[in-house]
Design a protein around this motif. Structure first.
Motif, PDB file in Angstrom:
ATOM      1  N   VAL A  36       0.823  -1.208   0.000  1.00  0.00           N
ATOM      2  CA  VAL A  36       0.000   0.000   0.000  1.00  0.00           C
ATOM      3  C   VAL A  36       0.860   1.262   0.000  1.00  0.00           C
ATOM      4  CG1 VAL A  36      -1.791   1.293   1.229  1.00  0.00           C
ATOM      5  CG2 VAL A  36      -1.905  -1.202   1.139  1.00  0.00           C
ATOM      6  N   VAL A  37       1.764   1.384   0.975  1.00  0.00           N
ATOM      7  CA  VAL A  37       2.543   2.609   1.122  1.00  0.00           C
ATOM      8  C   VAL A  37       3.667   2.692   0.089  1.00  0.00           C
ATOM      9  CG1 VAL A  37       3.961   3.980   2.702  1.00  0.00           C
ATOM     10  CG2 VAL A  37       1.944   2.769   3.570  1.00  0.00           C
ATOM     11  N   GLU A  38       4.572   1.706   0.092  1.00  0.00           N
ATOM     12  CA  GLU A  38       5.727   1.762  -0.807  1.00  0.00           C
ATOM     13  C   GLU A  38       5.312   1.769  -2.278  1.00  0.00           C
ATOM     14  OE1 GLU A  38       9.248  -1.297  -2.054  1.00  0.00           O
ATOM     15  OE2 GLU A  38       8.933  -1.032   0.104  1.00  0.00           O
ATOM     16  N   GLN A  39       4.349   0.921  -2.627  1.00  0.00           N
ATOM     17  CA  GLN A  39       3.923   0.837  -4.023  1.00  0.00           C
ATOM     18  C   GLN A  39       2.825   1.848  -4.356  1.00  0.00           C
ATOM     19  OE1 GLN A  39       3.090  -3.319  -4.872  1.00  0.00           O
ATOM     20  NE2 GLN A  39       5.233  -3.861  -4.688  1.00  0.00           N
ATOM     21  N   ASN A  40       2.454   2.674  -3.379  1.00  0.00           N
ATOM     22  CA  ASN A  40       1.458   3.718  -3.574  1.00  0.00           C
ATOM     23  C   ASN A  40       0.206   3.169  -4.261  1.00  0.00           C
ATOM     24  OD1 ASN A  40       0.474   6.327  -3.342  1.00  0.00           O
ATOM     25  ND2 ASN A  40       1.229   6.915  -5.362  1.00  0.00           N
ATOM     26  N   CYS A  41      -0.319   2.102  -3.677  1.00  0.00           N
ATOM     27  CA  CYS A  41      -1.454   1.398  -4.282  1.00  0.00           C
ATOM     28  C   CYS A  41      -2.554   1.208  -3.231  1.00  0.00           C
ATOM     29  CB  CYS A  41      -0.984   0.043  -4.809  1.00  0.00           C
ATOM     30  SG  CYS A  41      -2.280  -0.876  -5.631  1.00  0.00           S
ATOM     31  N   VAL A  42      -3.638   1.900  -3.426  1.00  0.00           N
ATOM     32  CA  VAL A  42      -4.762   1.754  -2.507  1.00  0.00           C
ATOM     33  C   VAL A  42      -5.574   0.540  -2.955  1.00  0.00           C
ATOM     34  CG1 VAL A  42      -6.844   2.829  -1.594  1.00  0.00           C
ATOM     35  CG2 VAL A  42      -4.824   4.227  -2.069  1.00  0.00           C
ATOM     36  N   PHE A  43      -5.604  -0.496  -2.129  1.00  0.00           N
ATOM     37  CA  PHE A  43      -6.365  -1.698  -2.451  1.00  0.00           C
ATOM     38  C   PHE A  43      -6.743  -2.399  -1.160  1.00  0.00           C
ATOM     39  CE2 PHE A  43      -2.467  -3.733  -1.499  1.00  0.00           C
ATOM     40  CZ  PHE A  43      -2.661  -5.099  -1.403  1.00  0.00           C
ATOM     41  N   GLN A  44      -7.692  -3.315  -1.259  1.00  0.00           N
ATOM     42  CA  GLN A  44      -8.155  -4.060  -0.093  1.00  0.00           C
ATOM     43  C   GLN A  44      -7.264  -5.279   0.105  1.00  0.00           C
ATOM     44  OE1 GLN A  44     -10.691  -3.182   2.069  1.00  0.00           O
ATOM     45  NE2 GLN A  44      -9.892  -4.865   3.265  1.00  0.00           N
ATOM     46  N   ASP A  45      -6.217  -5.132   0.926  1.00  0.00           N
ATOM     47  CA  ASP A  45      -5.281  -6.220   1.168  1.00  0.00           C
ATOM     48  C   ASP A  45      -5.964  -7.388   1.871  1.00  0.00           C
ATOM     49  OD1 ASP A  45      -2.810  -7.670   1.498  1.00  0.00           O
ATOM     50  OD2 ASP A  45      -2.696  -6.875   3.521  1.00  0.00           O
ATOM     51  N   MET A  46      -6.758  -7.107   2.858  1.00  0.00           N
ATOM     52  CA  MET A  46      -7.469  -8.165   3.580  1.00  0.00           C
ATOM     53  C   MET A  46      -8.691  -8.539   2.747  1.00  0.00           C
ATOM     54  SD  MET A  46      -6.852  -6.825   7.451  1.00  0.00           S
ATOM     55  CE  MET A  46      -6.757  -5.104   6.998  1.00  0.00           C
ATOM     56  N   ASP A  47      -8.484  -9.535   1.893  1.00  0.00           N
ATOM     57  CA  ASP A  47      -9.443  -9.892   0.843  1.00  0.00           C
ATOM     58  C   ASP A  47     -10.361 -11.045   1.200  1.00  0.00           C
ATOM     59  OD1 ASP A  47      -7.574 -11.901   0.890  1.00  0.00           O
ATOM     60  OD2 ASP A  47      -7.066 -11.785  -1.243  1.00  0.00           O
ATOM     61  N   GLY A  48     -10.371 -11.465   2.455  1.00  0.00           N
ATOM     62  CA  GLY A  48     -11.234 -12.567   2.857  1.00  0.00           C
ATOM     63  C   GLY A  48     -10.640 -13.934   2.595  1.00  0.00           C
ATOM     64  N   ALA A  49      -9.396 -13.992   2.137  1.00  0.00           N
ATOM     65  CA  ALA A  49      -8.784 -15.279   1.810  1.00  0.00           C
ATOM     66  C   ALA A  49      -7.732 -15.722   2.826  1.00  0.00           C
ATOM     67  CB  ALA A  49      -8.162 -15.227   0.411  1.00  0.00           C
ATOM     68  N   ASP A  50      -7.374 -14.866   3.761  1.00  0.00           N
ATOM     69  CA  ASP A  50      -6.324 -15.225   4.718  1.00  0.00           C
ATOM     70  C   ASP A  50      -6.661 -16.487   5.513  1.00  0.00           C
ATOM     71  OD1 ASP A  50      -4.171 -13.326   4.382  1.00  0.00           O
ATOM     72  OD2 ASP A  50      -5.542 -11.811   5.139  1.00  0.00           O
ATOM     73  N   HIS A  51      -7.930 -16.697   5.815  1.00  0.00           N
ATOM     74  CA  HIS A  51      -8.311 -17.886   6.593  1.00  0.00           C
ATOM     75  C   HIS A  51      -8.211 -19.176   5.777  1.00  0.00           C
ATOM     76  CE1 HIS A  51     -12.045 -17.103   4.473  1.00  0.00           C
ATOM     77  NE2 HIS A  51     -12.452 -18.313   4.809  1.00  0.00           N
ATOM     78  N   LEU A  52      -8.060 -19.059   4.456  1.00  0.00           N
ATOM     79  CA  LEU A  52      -7.930 -20.224   3.582  1.00  0.00           C
ATOM     80  C   LEU A  52      -6.475 -20.557   3.268  1.00  0.00           C
ATOM     81  CD1 LEU A  52     -10.720 -19.205   1.046  1.00  0.00           C
ATOM     82  CD2 LEU A  52     -10.915 -20.857   2.924  1.00  0.00           C
ATOM     83  N   ALA A  53      -5.580 -19.701   3.710  1.00  0.00           N
ATOM     84  CA  ALA A  53      -4.162 -19.813   3.345  1.00  0.00           C
ATOM     85  C   ALA A  53      -3.322 -20.387   4.476  1.00  0.00           C
ATOM     86  CB  ALA A  53      -3.611 -18.430   2.976  1.00  0.00           C
ATOM     87  N   MET A  54      -2.165 -20.904   4.087  1.00  0.00           N
ATOM     88  CA  MET A  54      -1.074 -21.144   5.027  1.00  0.00           C
ATOM     89  C   MET A  54      -0.184 -19.911   4.891  1.00  0.00           C
ATOM     90  SD  MET A  54      -1.540 -23.957   6.619  1.00  0.00           S
ATOM     91  CE  MET A  54       0.026 -24.468   7.288  1.00  0.00           C
ATOM     92  N   VAL A 147      -4.353  -6.241 -15.460  1.00  0.00           N
ATOM     93  CA  VAL A 147      -4.043  -5.126 -14.572  1.00  0.00           C
ATOM     94  C   VAL A 147      -4.844  -5.329 -13.298  1.00  0.00           C
ATOM     95  CG1 VAL A 147      -4.169  -2.627 -14.239  1.00  0.00           C
ATOM     96  CG2 VAL A 147      -3.585  -3.568 -16.492  1.00  0.00           C
ATOM     97  N   GLU A 148      -4.146  -5.302 -12.166  1.00  0.00           N
ATOM     98  CA  GLU A 148      -4.800  -5.428 -10.871  1.00  0.00           C
ATOM     99  C   GLU A 148      -4.375  -4.250 -10.007  1.00  0.00           C
ATOM    100  OE1 GLU A 148      -4.650  -8.415  -7.056  1.00  0.00           O
ATOM    101  OE2 GLU A 148      -4.661  -9.329  -9.039  1.00  0.00           O
ATOM    102  N   ASP A 149      -5.344  -3.501  -9.542  1.00  0.00           N
ATOM    103  CA  ASP A 149      -5.078  -2.337  -8.689  1.00  0.00           C
ATOM    104  C   ASP A 149      -4.090  -1.376  -9.334  1.00  0.00           C
ATOM    105  OD1 ASP A 149      -6.778  -3.371  -6.599  1.00  0.00           O
ATOM    106  OD2 ASP A 149      -5.156  -4.752  -6.108  1.00  0.00           O
ATOM    107  N   GLY A 150      -4.190  -1.214 -10.662  1.00  0.00           N
ATOM    108  CA  GLY A 150      -3.343  -0.276 -11.389  1.00  0.00           C
ATOM    109  C   GLY A 150      -1.943  -0.765 -11.677  1.00  0.00           C
ATOM    110  N   ILE A 151      -1.654  -2.034 -11.380  1.00  0.00           N
ATOM    111  CA  ILE A 151      -0.313  -2.591 -11.596  1.00  0.00           C
ATOM    112  C   ILE A 151      -0.408  -3.734 -12.603  1.00  0.00           C
ATOM    113  CG2 ILE A 151       1.635  -3.783 -10.509  1.00  0.00           C
ATOM    114  CD1 ILE A 151       0.881  -2.367  -7.884  1.00  0.00           C
ATOM    115  N   ASP A 152       0.476  -3.709 -13.618  1.00  0.00           N
ATOM    116  CA  ASP A 152       0.505  -4.789 -14.605  1.00  0.00           C
ATOM    117  C   ASP A 152       0.931  -6.092 -13.945  1.00  0.00           C
ATOM    118  OD1 ASP A 152      -0.230  -3.088 -16.686  1.00  0.00           O
ATOM    119  OD2 ASP A 152       1.844  -2.646 -17.240  1.00  0.00           O
TER     120      ASP A 152
END
Length: 160
Positions: A36-54, A147-152
């Protein structure tokens, strides 16, 4: 030059429910710091998938201090993010870049996927600027740019 080297890292992979509150905070802080900060990209990082991941955590312990998270990735079994197993949210702390930590992270992530769910293809949604980095780990561009969140980005697959 930074003297941090991959052998100084301890690796663990855990489901979300096994992370302590402090570990989860550090994971989310690192992801926000970079994506978010370094890449200057406003996006929803907590996407509802963390509970499905290791969650793969690479920590460095310094004398007199607890381990500090310097590398992280999310790992998914096949059928969650893609038909294949996948690796995402690959991130290294800025102070650890250029030391080989990113390569160690990808190596550990691939090993963890194969350990957890068997040797199989792995698909990633890679930032296009990191194509050469992921290619060094056996990932091949499969010709599906987006393109996702303005990034190729591009989809890449690593076959066993």
């Amino acid at each position: 030059m930074n003297t941090l080297a991959p052998p100084t890292l301890a690796w663990r992979h855990l489901p979300l429910v096994a992370l302590t509150a402090a570990e989860l905070y550090e994971v989310l802080q690192l992801r926000t710091e970079v994506f978010v900060v370094e890449q200057n990209c406003v996006f929803q990082d907590m996407d509802g998938a963390d509970h499905l991941a290791m969650h793969l955590l690479g920590t460095q312990t310094l004398p007199g201090r607890d381990g500090r998270l310097v590398a992280y990735a999310r790992l998914f079994p096949a059928g969650i993010k893609f038909a294949e197993a996948s690796i995402g949210r690959v991130v290294t702390r800025a102070s650890a870049r250029g030391t080989g930590v990113g390569h160690a992270l990808m190596h550990e992530a691939i090993v963890a996927v194969h350990t957890l769910w068997g040797v199989q293809p792995i698909r990633i949604g890679a930032q296009a600027q990191l194509k050469a980095f992921y290619s060094q780990h056996g990932f091949v561009d499969v010709g599906l740019p987006y393109v996702e969140d303005g990034i190729d980005h591009l989809e890449m697959v690593r076959n066993p």
